[in-house]
Scaffold this active site. Structure first.
Site, PDB file in Angstrom:
ATOM      1  N   VAL A 105       0.701  -1.294   0.070  1.00 30.74           N
ATOM      2  CA  VAL A 105      -0.114   0.034   0.088  1.00 30.74           C
ATOM      3  C   VAL A 105       0.923   1.099   0.047  1.00 30.74           C
ATOM      4  O   VAL A 105       0.564   2.117  -0.618  1.00 30.74           O
ATOM      5  CB  VAL A 105      -0.823  -0.005   1.202  1.00 30.74           C
ATOM      6  CG1 VAL A 105      -1.739   1.403   1.068  1.00 30.74           C
ATOM      7  CG2 VAL A 105      -1.849  -1.316   1.150  1.00 30.74           C
ATOM      8  N   CYS A 106       1.890   1.083   0.783  1.00 28.47           N
ATOM      9  CA  CYS A 106       2.885   2.369   0.788  1.00 28.47           C
ATOM     10  C   CYS A 106       3.419   3.024  -0.269  1.00 28.47           C
ATOM     11  O   CYS A 106       3.130   4.394  -0.476  1.00 28.47           O
ATOM     12  CB  CYS A 106       3.894   1.890   1.778  1.00 28.47           C
ATOM     13  SG  CYS A 106       3.416   1.500   3.548  1.00 28.47           S
ATOM     14  N   PRO A 107       3.798   2.211  -1.250  1.00 27.30           N
ATOM     15  CA  PRO A 107       4.238   2.915  -2.652  1.00 27.30           C
ATOM     16  C   PRO A 107       3.148   3.654  -3.359  1.00 27.30           C
ATOM     17  O   PRO A 107       3.411   4.522  -4.012  1.00 27.30           O
ATOM     18  CB  PRO A 107       4.941   1.887  -3.219  1.00 27.30           C
ATOM     19  CG  PRO A 107       4.358   0.640  -2.905  1.00 27.30           C
ATOM     20  CD  PRO A 107       4.094   0.933  -1.330  1.00 27.30           C
ATOM     21  N   ILE A 158       2.982   7.039  -1.549  1.00 29.97           N
ATOM     22  CA  ILE A 158       4.121   7.836  -1.797  1.00 29.97           C
ATOM     23  C   ILE A 158       3.998   8.467  -3.062  1.00 29.97           C
ATOM     24  O   ILE A 158       4.160   9.474  -3.449  1.00 29.97           O
ATOM     25  CB  ILE A 158       5.444   7.022  -1.467  1.00 29.97           C
ATOM     26  CG1 ILE A 158       5.487   6.792   0.071  1.00 29.97           C
ATOM     27  CG2 ILE A 158       6.751   7.934  -1.895  1.00 29.97           C
ATOM     28  CD1 ILE A 158       6.522   5.535   0.263  1.00 29.97           C
TER      29      ILE A 158
END
Length: 180
Positions: A52-54, A57
């Site tokens: 999920v993080c990228p 970002i």
């Protein structure tokens, strides 16, 4: 969790700011936005090299000019090291062209001061802060580890805060504010 109206903690942390050899790292402090009389948006993610993080970002990076147009310093952060951040940027196509710093809170001291560490793994929750030029937290939003945030909502709230007016539900920049 440190919340509205509180002073954002002082910090000095190493950040990844470039993929260029010799220019990868920069120490960033809470004073950088105050001295520049800028707003600051700091968003936290749990771990590098996850799923999920990228997406978040990259979504923030897609809007980096929108933050700049609002005199706002954008900072991404996690408790991973600057070396892990750099490796992730080098190896993930969506992160190679980032235009904002990836702050490394390896001591977890800033995340701890903010009260945003998950209890078991001691990783940061998905928390977003909007801090005014005086260093005061004006908005905070926290998501469960499994749910990404909405960058357009961060911009909407930033716009509302910067009007210094009363803004109704679902208000967007350019719309009328409330008069008393």
């Amino acid at each position: 969790m440190l919340g509205l109206g509180k002073k954002f903690p002082e910090f000095k942390k190493t950040s990844v700011v470039s993929l260029e050899k010799g220019s990868e790292f920069y120490d960033i402090t809470n004073q950088d936005h105050i001295e520049g009389e800028k707003w600051m948006v700091m968003f936290w993610w749990p771990k590098d090299f996850t799923f999920v993080c990228p997406t978040e970002i990259a979504a923030f990076n897609d809007k980096v000019e929108d933050f700049a147009d609002r005199d706002t310093m954008l900072i991404g952060a996690s408790t991973d090291s600057e070396f892990v951040h750099l490796a992730w940027r080098q190896n993930h196509a969506d992160l190679k062209g980032l235009q904002f710093p990836m702050l490394a809170d390896t001591s977890k001291s800033l995340a701890e001061d903010l009260g945003i560490l998950e209890e078991n793994e001691k990783i940061a929750y998905r928390v977003t802060y909007i801090i005014d030029p005086q260093g005061i937290i004006r908005w905070v939003s926290a998501n469960d580890l499994s749910v990404g945030r909405n960058v357009d909502e961060v911009l909407r709230v930033l716009d509302a805060l910067q009007t210094d007016e009363l803004c109704p539900c679902n208000w967007k920049a350019g719309e009328e504010t409330l008069t008393v």
